[in-house]
Design an enzyme around this catalytic site. Structure first.
Site, PDB file in Angstrom:
ATOM      1  N   SER A  61       0.619  -1.209  -0.091  1.00 20.45           N
ATOM      2  CA  SER A  61       0.046  -0.216   0.012  1.00 20.45           C
ATOM      3  C   SER A  61       0.820   1.345  -0.134  1.00 20.45           C
ATOM      4  O   SER A  61       2.022   1.363   0.500  1.00 20.45           O
ATOM      5  CB  SER A  61      -0.807   0.034   1.099  1.00 20.45           C
TER       6      SER A  61
HETATM    7  N1  SAH Z   1      -0.234  -5.027   3.947  1.00 23.04           N
HETATM    8  C1  SAH Z   1       0.176  -5.312   2.796  1.00 23.04           C
HETATM    9  C2  SAH Z   1      -0.685  -5.627   1.797  1.00 23.04           C
HETATM   10  C3  SAH Z   1      -0.780  -6.597   0.716  1.00 23.04           C
HETATM   11  S1  SAH Z   1      -2.024  -6.543  -0.380  1.00 23.04           S
HETATM   12  C4  SAH Z   1       1.670  -4.612   2.452  1.00 23.04           C
HETATM   13  O1  SAH Z   1       1.504  -3.548   2.731  1.00 23.04           O
HETATM   14  O2  SAH Z   1       2.368  -5.307   1.769  1.00 23.04           O
HETATM   15  C5  SAH Z   1      -3.289  -7.598   0.614  1.00 23.04           C
HETATM   16  C6  SAH Z   1      -2.891  -8.956   0.650  1.00 23.04           C
HETATM   17  O3  SAH Z   1      -3.917  -9.746   1.283  1.00 23.04           O
HETATM   18  C7  SAH Z   1      -2.349  -9.981  -0.487  1.00 23.04           C
HETATM   19  O4  SAH Z   1      -1.008 -10.196  -0.299  1.00 23.04           O
HETATM   20  C8  SAH Z   1      -3.597 -11.107  -0.445  1.00 23.04           C
HETATM   21  O5  SAH Z   1      -2.793 -12.362  -1.045  1.00 23.04           O
HETATM   22  C9  SAH Z   1      -3.813 -11.038   0.654  1.00 23.04           C
HETATM   23  N2  SAH Z   1      -5.236 -11.775   1.138  1.00 23.04           N
HETATM   24  C10 SAH Z   1      -6.163 -11.562   0.623  1.00 23.04           C
HETATM   25  N3  SAH Z   1      -7.195 -12.427   1.120  1.00 23.04           N
HETATM   26  C11 SAH Z   1      -6.780 -13.040   2.245  1.00 23.04           C
HETATM   27  C12 SAH Z   1      -7.358 -13.695   3.153  1.00 23.04           C
HETATM   28  N4  SAH Z   1      -8.550 -14.357   3.095  1.00 23.04           N
HETATM   29  N5  SAH Z   1      -6.505 -14.259   4.248  1.00 23.04           N
HETATM   30  C13 SAH Z   1      -5.035 -13.744   3.857  1.00 23.04           C
HETATM   31  N6  SAH Z   1      -4.526 -12.942   3.183  1.00 23.04           N
HETATM   32  C14 SAH Z   1      -5.367 -12.668   2.315  1.00 23.04           C
END
Ligand code: SAH
Length: 217
Positions: A61
């Site tokens: 993000s």
């Molecule tokens: N906070 C992270 C954001 C990553 S994007 C950063 O700053 O890097 C969001 C992430 O949520 C992705 O990696 C995706 O694979 C994960 N995600 C989506 N649905 C999910 C679920 N049900 N349980 C765990 N992770 C999930």
């Protein structure tokens, strides 16, 4: 490129300059090197005012959104926190500095493994990661509930009751809720009676939350 100078400038312009006031959040953002959490090819852009790809069609993000979500959690350092969507692990690293214990779940194994390495290299040992890589996986971490704070870093179609159930009284849940392309960032507070109150903050754009009470793949 001097990453430390770039990081200070990022915090000054994008975080303090946009009215993030929580001193602990500001200090954590000054101390955590965002460039180690992005792919090497993007390291020079790590302190820019935008989200970046982290592989597997996911994104890290925008720094301001990370700061805003962290501030909304109102952490003091004593909390047990749950994060859904470890991704790169950057938000996880900040939470490790801001709270007592962090539990973070990710559904894509290579991302979780890479995040683990980054967190270990920063000696952030108060973080437990879990891989939820089955389709339709339950959201949350029931065995460790209740949590004083829960942060979801993927967009949900509605507020997952699985998560509000895992929130402690007096706790806060920060989550983007909306369509699969744009969401409203919501802060949900569970009061001492167990009643829920919600307040919107900003419009945002997250990758989708997948699974039970999220979007179907
Ligand atoms: N906070 C992270 C954001 C990553 S994007 C950063 O700053 O890097 C969001 C992430 O949520 C992705 O990696 C995706 O694979 C994960 N995600 C989506 N649905 C999910 C679920 N049900 N349980 C765990 N992770 C999930």
């Amino acid at each position: 490129m001097n990453f430390e100078i770039a990081r200070k400038k990022m915090v000054q312009e994008q975080i303090v300059g946009r009215d993030i006031q929580d001193r602990r959040v500001i200090d954590a953002m000054l101390s955590i090197p965002r460039h180690i959490f992005v792919q090497e090819a993007f390291a020079a852009q790590a302190y820019n005012d935008k989200a970046l790809p982290i592989g597997e069609k996911q994104t890290i993000s925008q720094p301001y959104i990370v700061a805003l979500m962290s501030e909304q959690l109102a952490l003091t350092g004593r909390e047990k926190v749950l994060e859904i969507g470890t991704g790169s692990g950057y938000q996880t690293a900040l939470l490790a500095r801001l709270a007592d214990r962090v539990f973070s779940a990710e559904r894509i194994r290579p991302l979780a493994l890479r995040a683990r390495k980054c967190l270990d290299s920063l000696k952030l040992f108060n973080v437990q990661l879990r891989i939820n890589d089955t389709d339709g996986s339950p959201i949350g971490w029931e065995e460790e509930a209740p949590f004083d704070a829960i942060i979801v870093t993927a967009g949900a179609p509605a507020i997952p009751t699985i998560l509000t159930d895992q929130l402690a009284r007096g706790g806060r849940l920060v989550i983007p809720v909306g369509s699969d392309s744009t969401q409203q960032l919501l802060t949900i507070i569970k009061d001492e009676n167990g009643d829920l109150f919600q307040a919107p903050t900003v419009e945002c754009r997250f990758v989708p939350l997948i699974g039970k009470q999220g979007w179907q793949v």
